[in-house]
Design a protein around this motif. Structure first.
Motif, mmCIF file in Angstrom:
data_model
loop_
_atom_site.group_PDB
_atom_site.id
_atom_site.type_symbol
_atom_site.label_atom_id
_atom_site.label_comp_id
_atom_site.label_asym_id
_atom_site.label_seq_id
_atom_site.Cartn_x
_atom_site.Cartn_y
_atom_site.Cartn_z
ATOM 1 N N GLY A 98 0.816 -1.213 0.000
ATOM 2 C CA GLY A 98 0.000 0.000 0.000
ATOM 3 C C GLY A 98 0.847 1.260 0.000
ATOM 4 N N MET A 99 2.143 1.122 -0.305
ATOM 5 C CA MET A 99 3.065 2.238 -0.207
ATOM 6 C C MET A 99 3.339 2.850 -1.593
ATOM 7 S SD MET A 99 4.836 3.961 2.041
ATOM 8 C CE MET A 99 4.957 2.797 3.423
ATOM 9 N N LEU A 100 3.270 4.163 -1.653
ATOM 10 C CA LEU A 100 3.676 4.906 -2.833
ATOM 11 C C LEU A 100 5.040 5.517 -2.556
ATOM 12 C CD1 LEU A 100 2.861 6.244 -5.655
ATOM 13 C CD2 LEU A 100 2.225 8.240 -4.278
ATOM 14 N N SER A 101 6.016 5.224 -3.421
ATOM 15 C CA SER A 101 7.360 5.773 -3.305
ATOM 16 C C SER A 101 7.616 6.653 -4.518
ATOM 17 C CB SER A 101 8.410 4.662 -3.248
ATOM 18 O OG SER A 101 8.148 3.774 -2.175
ATOM 19 N N LEU A 102 8.164 7.835 -4.269
ATOM 20 C CA LEU A 102 8.391 8.728 -5.405
ATOM 21 C C LEU A 102 9.605 9.609 -5.171
ATOM 22 C CD1 LEU A 102 7.422 11.931 -4.714
ATOM 23 C CD2 LEU A 102 5.194 10.855 -4.764
ATOM 24 N N VAL A 103 10.115 10.170 -6.276
ATOM 25 C CA VAL A 103 11.177 11.158 -6.232
ATOM 26 C C VAL A 103 10.708 12.373 -7.012
ATOM 27 C CG1 VAL A 103 12.366 10.239 -8.260
ATOM 28 C CG2 VAL A 103 13.635 11.581 -6.592
ATOM 29 N N GLN A 104 10.985 13.553 -6.481
ATOM 30 C CA GLN A 104 10.655 14.811 -7.158
ATOM 31 C C GLN A 104 11.956 15.517 -7.508
ATOM 32 O OE1 GLN A 104 8.861 17.754 -4.666
ATOM 33 N NE2 GLN A 104 8.224 19.073 -6.371
ATOM 34 N N ALA A 105 12.171 15.726 -8.811
ATOM 35 C CA ALA A 105 13.406 16.357 -9.276
ATOM 36 C C ALA A 105 13.066 17.662 -9.992
ATOM 37 C CB ALA A 105 14.166 15.410 -10.197
ATOM 38 N N GLY A 106 12.820 18.706 -9.215
ATOM 39 C CA GLY A 106 12.550 20.026 -9.783
ATOM 40 C C GLY A 106 11.177 20.200 -10.392
ATOM 41 N N HIS A 107 10.368 19.179 -10.412
ATOM 42 C CA HIS A 107 9.032 19.191 -10.995
ATOM 43 C C HIS A 107 8.040 19.797 -10.004
ATOM 44 C CE1 HIS A 107 7.152 17.665 -14.628
ATOM 45 N NE2 HIS A 107 6.104 17.217 -13.946
ATOM 46 N N PRO A 108 6.887 20.307 -10.479
ATOM 47 C CA PRO A 108 5.854 20.742 -9.528
ATOM 48 C C PRO A 108 5.496 19.623 -8.553
ATOM 49 C CG PRO A 108 5.295 21.483 -11.728
ATOM 50 C CD PRO A 108 6.503 20.592 -11.873
ATOM 51 N N HIS A 109 5.115 19.996 -7.345
ATOM 52 C CA HIS A 109 4.846 19.005 -6.305
ATOM 53 C C HIS A 109 3.713 18.058 -6.714
ATOM 54 C CE1 HIS A 109 7.453 20.362 -3.029
ATOM 55 N NE2 HIS A 109 7.228 21.594 -3.486
ATOM 56 N N PRO A 110 3.923 16.750 -6.537
ATOM 57 C CA PRO A 110 2.826 15.803 -6.743
ATOM 58 C C PRO A 110 1.711 16.087 -5.733
ATOM 59 C CG PRO A 110 4.954 14.676 -6.607
ATOM 60 C CD PRO A 110 5.181 16.069 -6.161
ATOM 61 N N MET A 111 0.488 15.805 -6.128
ATOM 62 C CA MET A 111 -0.665 16.007 -5.264
ATOM 63 C C MET A 111 -1.358 14.667 -5.025
ATOM 64 S SD MET A 111 -0.786 19.203 -4.482
ATOM 65 C CE MET A 111 -0.007 20.737 -5.035
ATOM 66 N N LEU A 112 -1.644 14.400 -3.758
ATOM 67 C CA LEU A 112 -2.397 13.208 -3.384
ATOM 68 C C LEU A 112 -3.825 13.643 -3.093
ATOM 69 C CD1 LEU A 112 -2.748 10.260 -2.580
ATOM 70 C CD2 LEU A 112 -1.806 10.832 -0.326
ATOM 71 N N LEU A 113 -4.752 13.147 -3.879
ATOM 72 C CA LEU A 113 -6.157 13.468 -3.689
ATOM 73 C C LEU A 113 -6.813 12.284 -2.983
ATOM 74 C CD1 LEU A 113 -8.441 15.464 -4.183
ATOM 75 C CD2 LEU A 113 -8.754 14.476 -6.463
ATOM 76 N N ARG A 114 -7.040 12.463 -1.685
ATOM 77 C CA ARG A 114 -7.616 11.391 -0.886
ATOM 78 C C ARG A 114 -9.077 11.144 -1.281
ATOM 79 N NH1 ARG A 114 -3.807 8.251 1.649
ATOM 80 N NH2 ARG A 114 -2.365 9.512 2.904
ATOM 81 N N ARG A 115 -9.534 9.957 -0.947
ATOM 82 C CA ARG A 115 -10.923 9.605 -1.236
ATOM 83 C C ARG A 115 -11.883 10.573 -0.559
ATOM 84 N NH1 ARG A 115 -13.561 3.573 -0.231
ATOM 85 N NH2 ARG A 115 -15.608 4.030 -1.158
ATOM 86 N N SER A 116 -11.489 11.129 0.560
ATOM 87 C CA SER A 116 -12.320 12.075 1.308
ATOM 88 C C SER A 116 -12.396 13.444 0.628
ATOM 89 C CB SER A 116 -11.740 12.249 2.712
ATOM 90 O OG SER A 116 -10.440 12.813 2.653
ATOM 91 N N GLY A 117 -11.540 13.698 -0.366
ATOM 92 C CA GLY A 117 -11.492 15.002 -1.022
ATOM 93 C C GLY A 117 -10.343 15.864 -0.540
ATOM 94 N N GLN A 118 -9.635 15.421 0.481
ATOM 95 C CA GLN A 118 -8.489 16.172 0.988
ATOM 96 C C GLN A 118 -7.350 16.125 -0.024
ATOM 97 O OE1 GLN A 118 -6.586 14.379 4.375
ATOM 98 N NE2 GLN A 118 -5.313 16.177 4.822
#
Length: 414
Positions: free
Chosen positions: A295-315
């Motif tokens: 259930g784990m998401l692993s990521l790297v951000q290299a100068g790109h706009p921030h990833p967004m996590l849209l929760r099921r609740s809408g958060q």
């Protein structure tokens, strides 16, 4: 002054048309003109002279003002109305000296005036002035023709280049032929809109194994063909169909292909750009891997706009730690971000074509605008969510023609 000096068009003497109802006056003028090296045609009436002008190339006209039938003034107006490409220098011969008559002659299109009786030296001076004007006009016409010819050649080159760019755009779009990729427990939706014929954005996804899916979003610096060629090359390094060619894979202990951690993928691409490709380009990237088992998401951000996590609740949760673009600094290191995802959650990656899109207010759409748009569209998933983001950007910017490429990825956990 030699005959050659009088030739506004190389290879032929200037053609002078003498128009006068007085035979004696025509004869005197014609003798002088031919002695000076001009080719002369005589007409005793303006109507006949107009036919000569319509049929042939007349360089200069010496016309009496007062003639029966059509006057010299009326003849001048009709002559100008013929609209020949080459300019004709028109001299009116008159006994009139009032300013109003001279103004009428200029209004009709006359270039100069001679008073009766015509003085030989004055006539020669008027003709020299006419020759200078005709020479300048001939030079200007030649330059204009050269400009037109050059513009036509440039247009042909542009049309050829435009056709090539259209085909390049089609080829680039094939990099994301499958806009929705269903992996069973996850679905990746891709969107790419170039601001020009071709662009420097790249989005994609691939299956690692039954429990893992990788998604990525890339934005190459610059615009146009060079950036598009770089995206095509990078796409070849992130193909899911050939793990041995995919830079996200490395060799395991027993020689098998294993997926590298996201931060190692970024470091590997950084070495590739600086040590092998060595182009005057860099790119930003988010590379993320979702593991169903943990259930784990692993990521790297290299100068790109921030990833967004849209929760099921809408958060909406902002992910990532910034990081350096890839291809700028040797030995750059990158940090991994990990977060747990559940069914109904969505990972959203967008390029800076969204966040840096200028608005009429002078501000950018920004990360705040992205968060607001995601919050409004939280009930949507996949491609519908991406289309809603583009719609919001269009409404706020006032145009659906954006200054930069706009791309995005949505990973739905089902």
């Amino acid at each position: 002054m030699s005959v050659e000096q009088r030739k506004a068009v190389p290879g032929r003497p200037l053609h002078v048309l003498v128009v006068d109802d007085s035979r004696a006056q025509r004869h005197i003028l014609t003798m002088q003109l031919r002695r000076w090296g001009y080719r002369v045609t005589e007409c005793e009436a303006a109507a006949a002279a107009l036919q000569v002008c319509a049929a042939g190339n007349v360089d200069m006209i010496i016309s009496d003002w007062m003639m029966p039938g059509m006057t010299g003034l009326e003849f001048c107006r009709h002559f100008r109305a013929l609209g020949h490409e080459n300019y004709g220098y028109f001299v009116l011969v008159t006994s009139k000296s009032e300013k109003t008559e001279i103004a009428d002659g200029l209004e009709a299109g006359a270039d100069d005036f001679l008073t009766k009786p015509v003085d030989s030296s004055e006539l020669r001076a008027r003709l020299r002035a006419g020759e200078r004007m005709l020479a300048m006009q001939a030079e200007l016409l030649a330059k204009n023709k050269m400009i037109v010819s050059t513009l036509l050649e440039l247009q042909k080159l542009y049309d050829s280049l435009d056709r090539d760019l259209i085909e390049a755009r089609k080829l680039q779009q094939t990099l994301i032929r499958d806009r929705v990729r269903d992996y069973g427990w996850a679905r990746a939706s891709l969107m790419l809109r170039n601001s020009g014929r071709v662009g420097g954005d790249l989005v994609g996804s691939f299956r690692v194994d039954d429990n893992r899916v990788a998604v990525y979003s890339i934005d190459v610096s610059g615009h146009g063909v060079a950036s598009a060629m770089m995206t095509a090359r990078l796409a070849g390094f992130l193909t899911g169909s050939s793990p041995e060619q995919n830079l996200a894979y490395g060799r395991g202990l027993v020689g098998q292909q294993v997926l590298l951690p996201p931060e190692a993928v970024a470091e590997r691409f950084n070495r590739l750009m600086l040590e092998e490709i060595q182009a005057e380009q860099y790119f930003t990237m988010v590379f993320a891997v979702m593991d169903l088992g943990t259930g784990m998401l692993s990521l790297v951000q290299a100068g790109h706009p921030h990833p967004m996590l849209l929760r099921r609740s809408g958060q909406v949760v902002r992910l990532g730690q910034g990081g350096l673009p890839i291809g700028l600094l040797p030995g750059a290191t990158y940090d991994r971000t990990e977060v747990t995802l559940a069914t109904g959650d969505r990972l959203v990656l967008v390029s800076d074509g969204f966040t840096e899109c200028p608005l009429p207010s002078g501000q950018d759409f920004g990360e705040a605008g992205l968060v607001q748009s995601l919050t409004r569209s939280a009930h949507l998933s996949g491609s519908d969510l991406l289309e809603a983001l583009v719609w919001d950007l269009t409404q706020q910017s006032g145009s659906d023609s954006f200054p930069d490429d706009v791309s995005g990825v949505v990973l739905d956990i089902q």
